[in-house]
Write an enzyme that holds these catalytic residues in place. Structure first.
Site, PDB file in Angstrom:
ATOM      1  N   ARG A   1       0.831  -1.213   0.000  1.00 49.31           N
ATOM      2  CA  ARG A   1       0.000   0.000   0.000  1.00 49.31           C
ATOM      3  C   ARG A   1       0.865   1.262   0.000  1.00 49.31           C
ATOM      4  NH1 ARG A   1      -3.232  -3.536   4.033  1.00 49.31           N
ATOM      5  NH2 ARG A   1      -1.194  -3.442   5.030  1.00 49.31           N
TER       6      ARG A   1
ATOM      7  N   ILE B   1      11.856   3.698   5.516  1.00 49.84           N
ATOM      8  CA  ILE B   1      10.638   4.176   6.170  1.00 49.84           C
ATOM      9  C   ILE B   1       9.873   2.977   6.746  1.00 49.84           C
ATOM     10  CG2 ILE B   1       9.207   4.125   4.074  1.00 49.84           C
ATOM     11  CD1 ILE B   1       9.138   7.139   6.391  1.00 49.84           C
TER      12      ILE B   1
ATOM     13  N   ARG C   1      10.979  -0.594   8.628  1.00 48.83           N
ATOM     14  CA  ARG C   1      11.385  -0.970   9.983  1.00 48.83           C
ATOM     15  C   ARG C   1      12.912  -1.027  10.052  1.00 48.83           C
ATOM     16  NH1 ARG C   1       7.238   0.404  11.623  1.00 48.83           N
ATOM     17  NH2 ARG C   1       5.622  -0.767  12.687  1.00 48.83           N
TER      18      ARG C   1
ATOM     19  N   ASP D   1      14.027   6.878   8.864  1.00 47.21           N
ATOM     20  CA  ASP D   1      12.970   7.255   9.806  1.00 47.21           C
ATOM     21  C   ASP D   1      12.839   6.203  10.905  1.00 47.21           C
ATOM     22  OD1 ASP D   1      10.644   8.830  10.674  1.00 47.21           O
ATOM     23  OD2 ASP D   1       9.415   7.158   9.953  1.00 47.21           O
TER      24      ASP D   1
ATOM     25  N   GLU E   1      14.928   1.532  18.596  1.00 51.92           N
ATOM     26  CA  GLU E   1      14.386   2.875  18.881  1.00 51.92           C
ATOM     27  C   GLU E   1      14.105   3.047  20.363  1.00 51.92           C
ATOM     28  OE1 GLU E   1      11.032   3.219  16.240  1.00 51.92           O
ATOM     29  OE2 GLU E   1      12.293   3.026  14.491  1.00 51.92           O
TER      30      GLU E   1
ATOM     31  N   HIS F   1      11.152   8.413  13.719  1.00 54.98           N
ATOM     32  CA  HIS F   1       9.968   7.572  13.427  1.00 54.98           C
ATOM     33  C   HIS F   1       8.688   8.420  13.378  1.00 54.98           C
ATOM     34  CE1 HIS F   1       8.264   3.219  13.801  1.00 54.98           C
ATOM     35  NE2 HIS F   1       7.454   3.983  13.078  1.00 54.98           N
TER      36      HIS F   1
HETATM   37  P1  NAP Z   1       1.691  -3.836   2.910  1.00 56.13           P
HETATM   38  O1  NAP Z   1       0.626  -3.254   2.067  1.00 56.13           O
HETATM   39  O2  NAP Z   1       1.442  -5.159   3.584  1.00 56.13           O
HETATM   40  O3  NAP Z   1       3.012  -3.945   2.012  1.00 56.13           O
HETATM   41  C1  NAP Z   1       4.141  -4.667   2.397  1.00 56.13           C
HETATM   42  C2  NAP Z   1       4.873  -5.096   1.129  1.00 56.13           C
HETATM   43  O4  NAP Z   1       6.103  -5.697   1.498  1.00 56.13           O
HETATM   44  C3  NAP Z   1       4.086  -6.108   0.305  1.00 56.13           C
HETATM   45  O5  NAP Z   1       4.072  -5.677  -1.020  1.00 56.13           O
HETATM   46  C4  NAP Z   1       4.860  -7.399   0.454  1.00 56.13           C
HETATM   47  O6  NAP Z   1       4.789  -8.163  -0.750  1.00 56.13           O
HETATM   48  C5  NAP Z   1       6.282  -6.902   0.732  1.00 56.13           C
HETATM   49  N1  NAP Z   1       7.035  -7.841   1.560  1.00 56.13           N
HETATM   50  C6  NAP Z   1       6.693  -8.346   2.762  1.00 56.13           C
HETATM   51  N2  NAP Z   1       7.623  -9.190   3.189  1.00 56.13           N
HETATM   52  C7  NAP Z   1       8.573  -9.243   2.228  1.00 56.13           C
HETATM   53  C8  NAP Z   1       9.788  -9.963   2.088  1.00 56.13           C
HETATM   54  N3  NAP Z   1      10.220 -10.823   3.014  1.00 56.13           N
HETATM   55  N4  NAP Z   1      10.527  -9.754   0.976  1.00 56.13           N
HETATM   56  C9  NAP Z   1      10.097  -8.903   0.010  1.00 56.13           C
HETATM   57  N5  NAP Z   1       8.954  -8.201   0.085  1.00 56.13           N
HETATM   58  C10 NAP Z   1       8.196  -8.373   1.186  1.00 56.13           C
HETATM   59  O7  NAP Z   1       2.081  -2.856   4.071  1.00 56.13           O
HETATM   60  P2  NAP Z   1       2.061  -1.248   4.071  1.00 56.13           P
HETATM   61  O8  NAP Z   1       0.763  -0.759   4.566  1.00 56.13           O
HETATM   62  O9  NAP Z   1       2.576  -0.762   2.772  1.00 56.13           O
HETATM   63  O10 NAP Z   1       3.173  -0.971   5.233  1.00 56.13           O
HETATM   64  C11 NAP Z   1       4.479  -1.449   5.058  1.00 56.13           C
HETATM   65  C12 NAP Z   1       5.308  -1.282   6.313  1.00 56.13           C
HETATM   66  O11 NAP Z   1       5.671   0.090   6.478  1.00 56.13           O
HETATM   67  C13 NAP Z   1       4.621  -1.619   7.633  1.00 56.13           C
HETATM   68  O12 NAP Z   1       4.614  -3.019   7.887  1.00 56.13           O
HETATM   69  C14 NAP Z   1       5.461  -0.871   8.650  1.00 56.13           C
HETATM   70  O13 NAP Z   1       6.523  -1.676   9.105  1.00 56.13           O
HETATM   71  C15 NAP Z   1       6.028   0.291   7.848  1.00 56.13           C
HETATM   72  N6  NAP Z   1       5.450   1.596   8.287  1.00 56.13           N
HETATM   73  C16 NAP Z   1       6.278   2.534   8.815  1.00 56.13           C
HETATM   74  C17 NAP Z   1       5.754   3.753   9.203  1.00 56.13           C
HETATM   75  C18 NAP Z   1       6.626   4.820   9.780  1.00 56.13           C
HETATM   76  O14 NAP Z   1       6.127   5.649  10.528  1.00 56.13           O
HETATM   77  N7  NAP Z   1       7.909   4.869   9.446  1.00 56.13           N
HETATM   78  C19 NAP Z   1       4.401   4.002   9.080  1.00 56.13           C
HETATM   79  C20 NAP Z   1       3.593   3.033   8.535  1.00 56.13           C
HETATM   80  C21 NAP Z   1       4.130   1.822   8.126  1.00 56.13           C
HETATM   81  P3  NAP Z   1       4.947  -9.762  -0.726  1.00 56.13           P
HETATM   82  O15 NAP Z   1       4.040 -10.266   0.358  1.00 56.13           O
HETATM   83  O16 NAP Z   1       4.548 -10.179  -2.112  1.00 56.13           O
HETATM   84  O17 NAP Z   1       6.367 -10.049  -0.453  1.00 56.13           O
HETATM   85  C1  8YV Z   2       3.479   4.443  14.001  1.00 58.31           C
HETATM   86  C2  8YV Z   2       4.140   2.743  12.181  1.00 58.31           C
HETATM   87  O1  8YV Z   2       4.514   5.287  14.349  1.00 58.31           O
HETATM   88  O2  8YV Z   2       2.000   2.144  11.410  1.00 58.31           O
HETATM   89  C3  8YV Z   2       3.172   1.782  11.605  1.00 58.31           C
HETATM   90  O3  8YV Z   2       3.583   0.656  11.320  1.00 58.31           O
HETATM   91  O4  8YV Z   2       5.288   2.471  12.278  1.00 58.31           O
HETATM   92  C4  8YV Z   2       3.712   4.115  12.579  1.00 58.31           C
HETATM   93  O5  8YV Z   2       2.619   4.560  11.856  1.00 58.31           O
HETATM   94  C5  8YV Z   2       3.416   3.418  15.040  1.00 58.31           C
HETATM   95  O6  8YV Z   2       2.660   2.324  14.701  1.00 58.31           O
HETATM   96  C6  8YV Z   2       2.857   4.009  16.313  1.00 58.31           C
HETATM   97  O7  8YV Z   2       2.938   3.091  17.304  1.00 58.31           O
END
Ligand code: NAP
Ligand code: 8YV
Length: 327
Positions: free
Chosen positions: A159, A235, A237, A261, A266, A284
């Protein structure tokens, strides 16, 4: 179906400090039970007897689930739920929900900001103005790097990855990606390996979930494949990156710069990354606006309400999608 007044007796455990809006809504609807942190050693007999749900920012371990025999639901705040043992929850018939979609565009915006800051040194340039260097020393030096001519690889075309890709398209930059599975119908070039993606691009954005399958996936080999003009942005993990290898790659010119980020431990950031002149570092804040955190809080609490009134979740995680509500 449970009537709203019956929800008032449902005990929801809230570890540590939680989002204010979520707390307000939990207090209006349920019986909130406070605990300092999600630690089984802090669980009282009353909690063991009463708690039916946990609403949490932080992780929930298998031991914490085992300490609460009447636990039905873990409403995790955030889309990433790597700190919740969802496999164990599934085995114990405990539902886990997360907060997807409502944060996607905010996190994509943050990623683009971080990428531009890393490449065009916005933070250092603003500091130059504010500390009087513009007056005393003249113009800020030209940035070593540019976005122009870059080819971006997205590690995790889900997403958020897709929302980032759409923005990069508007910047006129070609995009490629690596996931375990090719996304059908998506025109961006797919690479079946992360190494192949890193070799093909000069800018790598990691937005995969944490957990065993991505642990330290971005290592010395991947950074070497990215190359000397390489920019790495994380961005997703911090656990996805081998941080000592990244610090070494930044110090010895294996890659040019990094924007981060998220970090492995952390809020502790390795000294080598803090002191590197070619890093741009954020605490973050990917989703951290009032607007988006409120939407996440609403979805987190809406899952609690739906589970205890309709006996179904709104946004279950895949590991617990088959969990059934207890009668
Ligand atoms: P999502 O829609 O589930 O997308 C995750 C993508 O990663 C999928 O396309 C998946 O495809 C791929 N993936 C998963 N495991 C993999 C692996 N071992 N090797 C290669 N590709 C892999 O999740 P999202 O909503 O985009 O969110 C993604 C991540 O962003 C979250 O899980 C979170 O850790 C992080 N995040 C960070 C912040 C922040 O504040 N920095 C905020 C929100 C989210 P396949 O299953 O086909 O591999
Ligand atoms: C938040 C995130 O900072 O949604 C995630 O995976 O990393 C961030 O949006 C966190 O979840 C707040 O606890």
């Amino acid at each position: 179906m449970t009537k709203p007044d019956q929800l008032q007796s449902v005990a929801v455990l809230v570890p540590g400090h939680f989002n204010d809006h979520a707390v307000e809504r939990i207090d209006q609807t349920f019986k909130r039970v406070k605990i300092e942190r999600a630690d089984p050693a802090l669980v009282t007999d009353e909690m063991r007897r009463d708690v039916r749900a946990i609403a949490s920012f932080a992780g929930v371990s298998a031991a914490m689930m085992d300490a609460l025999p009447n636990l039905e639901l873990i409403a995790s705040f955030g889309v990433g739920y790597d700190s919740v043992d969802a496999v164990h929850a599934g085995k114990k018939n405990i539902m886990v929900t997360n907060t997807p979609d409502v944060l996607t565009e905010e996190v994509a915006d943050t990623t683009i900001g971080l990428l531009i800051n890393t490449v065009r040194e916005m933070y250092a340039a603003e500091k130059w103005l504010r500390d009087g260097s513009w007056v005393s020393k003249g113009n800020y030096p030209l940035s070593r790097l540019t976005l122009r001519g870059r080819h971006v690889g997205i590690f995790g075309m889900g997403r958020i990855g897709l929302a980032i890709a759409r923005r990069l398209e508007a910047f006129g930059l070609p995009v490629a990606y690596h996931n375990r599975r090719k996304v059908e119908g998506l025109a961006y070039q797919y690479h079946p390996t992360l190494r192949g993606l890193a070799e093909a691009v000069d800018t790598l954005i990691s937005v995969v979930p944490g957990g065993a399958s991505t642990e330290k996936a971005v290592n010395a080999e991947i950074l070497a494949a990215l190359g000397a003009n390489g920019v790495f942005v994380n961005i997703g993990r911090g656990s996805t990156v081998d941080e000592p290898a990244l610090a070494a790659a930044l110090a010895n010119g294996t890659i040019a710069a990094a924007g981060l980020d998220v970090f492995a431990d952390e809020p502790n950031v390795p000294k080598a990354l803090l002191e590197a002149p070619n890093t741009s570092l954020l605490p973050h804040v990917g989703s951290a606006s009032h607007h988006t955190r409120r939407a996440m809080a609403d979805l987190c609490v809406d899952n609690l309400v739906s589970w205890f009134s309709e006996r179904r979740p709104l946004t279950p995680v895949p590991e617990t999608v088959n969990v059934k509500a207890r009668s």
